[in-house]
Design an enzyme around this catalytic site. Sequence first.
Site, PDB file in Angstrom:
ATOM      1  N   ASP A  32       0.751  -0.966   0.010  1.00  0.00           N
ATOM      2  CA  ASP A  32      -0.156  -0.084   0.107  1.00  0.00           C
ATOM      3  C   ASP A  32       0.865   1.295  -0.110  1.00  0.00           C
ATOM      4  O   ASP A  32       1.662   1.480   1.041  1.00  0.00           O
ATOM      5  CB  ASP A  32      -1.036   0.158   1.154  1.00  0.00           C
ATOM      6  CG  ASP A  32      -1.872   1.371   1.236  1.00  0.00           C
ATOM      7  OD1 ASP A  32      -2.962   1.329   0.652  1.00  0.00           O
ATOM      8  OD2 ASP A  32      -1.527   2.249   2.092  1.00  0.00           O
ATOM      9  N   TYR A  37       3.095   9.884   0.631  1.00  0.00           N
ATOM     10  CA  TYR A  37       4.084   9.289   1.589  1.00  0.00           C
ATOM     11  C   TYR A  37       5.592   9.722   0.945  1.00  0.00           C
ATOM     12  O   TYR A  37       6.692   9.389   1.703  1.00  0.00           O
ATOM     13  CB  TYR A  37       4.117   7.857   1.684  1.00  0.00           C
ATOM     14  CG  TYR A  37       2.973   7.433   2.166  1.00  0.00           C
ATOM     15  CD1 TYR A  37       2.004   8.265   2.739  1.00  0.00           C
ATOM     16  CD2 TYR A  37       2.334   5.944   1.966  1.00  0.00           C
ATOM     17  CE1 TYR A  37       0.802   7.670   3.354  1.00  0.00           C
ATOM     18  CE2 TYR A  37       1.060   5.819   2.630  1.00  0.00           C
ATOM     19  CZ  TYR A  37       0.360   6.422   3.289  1.00  0.00           C
ATOM     20  OH  TYR A  37      -0.867   5.930   3.554  1.00  0.00           O
ATOM     21  N   LYS A  66      -2.134   6.043  -3.944  1.00  0.00           N
ATOM     22  CA  LYS A  66      -3.225   6.804  -3.674  1.00  0.00           C
ATOM     23  C   LYS A  66      -3.134   8.498  -4.491  1.00  0.00           C
ATOM     24  O   LYS A  66      -1.917   8.785  -4.443  1.00  0.00           O
ATOM     25  CB  LYS A  66      -3.396   7.062  -2.245  1.00  0.00           C
ATOM     26  CG  LYS A  66      -3.700   5.790  -1.429  1.00  0.00           C
ATOM     27  CD  LYS A  66      -3.866   6.164   0.085  1.00  0.00           C
ATOM     28  CE  LYS A  66      -3.557   4.939   0.887  1.00  0.00           C
ATOM     29  NZ  LYS A  66      -2.232   4.749   1.232  1.00  0.00           N
ATOM     30  N   HIS A  99      -7.018   9.364  -1.816  1.00  0.00           N
ATOM     31  CA  HIS A  99      -6.553   9.361  -0.478  1.00  0.00           C
ATOM     32  C   HIS A  99      -7.554   9.954   0.665  1.00  0.00           C
ATOM     33  O   HIS A  99      -7.582   9.209   1.741  1.00  0.00           O
ATOM     34  CB  HIS A  99      -5.320  10.064  -0.294  1.00  0.00           C
ATOM     35  CG  HIS A  99      -4.217   9.653   0.741  1.00  0.00           C
ATOM     36  ND1 HIS A  99      -2.878   9.702   0.386  1.00  0.00           N
ATOM     37  CD2 HIS A  99      -4.772   9.421   1.742  1.00  0.00           C
ATOM     38  CE1 HIS A  99      -2.347   9.157   1.567  1.00  0.00           C
ATOM     39  NE2 HIS A  99      -3.343   8.937   2.439  1.00  0.00           N
TER      40      HIS A  99
END
Length: 292
Positions: A32, A37, A66, A99
């Site tokens: 994931d 990030y 995402k 997201h």
Amino acid sequence: MPVLGFGTLIPDAATTISATRDALEAGFRHFDCAERYRNEHEVGQALHAGLAAARIAREDIFVTTKLWNSNHRPERVEPAFEASLDRLGLDYLDLYLIHTPFAFQPGDDQDPRDQNGNILYDRGVTLLDTWRALESLVDRGKCRAIGLSDISLHELLPIHESARIKPAVVQVEAHPYLPETELLEFCQQKDIVFLAFAPLGHGIKPGPLEDPIISSIAARVGKTPAQVLLAWAVQRRTAVLTTPRTAARAQENFDISALPDDAFDEINRIQTRQRFNQVVKTGSPGFIPQGK
Ligand SMILES: NC(=O)c1ccc[n+]([C@@H]2O[C@H](COP(=O)([O-])OP(=O)(O)OC[C@H]3O[C@@H](n4cnc5c(N)ncnc54)[C@H](OP(=O)(O)O)[C@@H]3O)[C@@H](O)[C@H]2O)c1
């Protein structure tokens, strides 16, 4: 989708690479990721090296990423998706998620704020507009499934109703202190995968990892509290993400087995209620783990 997934919310680049490699070696096949990030490049690098070393085919892993809040405008969706693919070094994604349901001012700043530090939202785009752009990615064969994250049942219903391609997955915080039962029941009725994040309450203490019921069940069944919490999530028919940062933790978190029925029921009766991640309130990341 393999029910047990490895989450890549790891702030440090070197740890991202080693933890992704260790997760693959421990047996994780579901990864994931997120543009937010800022480590898709490192995850991709570790995956490519790990797949080649173990002779695992791309088709044998499941990769999600995402779309971040600053890319909700339909014309920004495909470029954001392609940039993620490029950083991951992949030519298709198994799953692409929105997201959060919050649209931020469009642009390259992931955290746009005014002079007073308030988030700048984009009122010129609806979640359905963004969803339609994700549907086009599926039409063009670029990703196999699409879904939503950090969404309430109340927000999910109109999207589900209007969607031409129904959400395949909903990713939300869930653990014994936040079971999200109503959302889970809706997902199960509609064949939507409910994907739990923060199954260990983000590792925050006090939290589910130190709950006396979890600890006593762990001692009884000869497992660790983390293994009990992950097993509970799978046993209630959700998929689940976890973020072990070392090889030993990756092996521990992958080695889960079904709980006895009485232990499962006991966890279902826990009354403590606590949300650990506030992202659902504003769209702003509510929890960023500390680098180590
Ligand atoms: N959609 C969203 O908005 C959203 C938000 C948050 C997360 N996520 C996704 O969900 C994934 C999982 O979330 P999470 O990492 O917060 O979940 P988590 O598993 O609840 O928490 C991870 C924390 O638990 C600790 N931990 C891991 N294994 C352990 C074990 N065996 N025993 C004791 N402690 C252990 C780790 O501690 P150490 O610090 O010691 O390593 C880590 O800090 C993320 O990586 C990300 O992919 C999505």
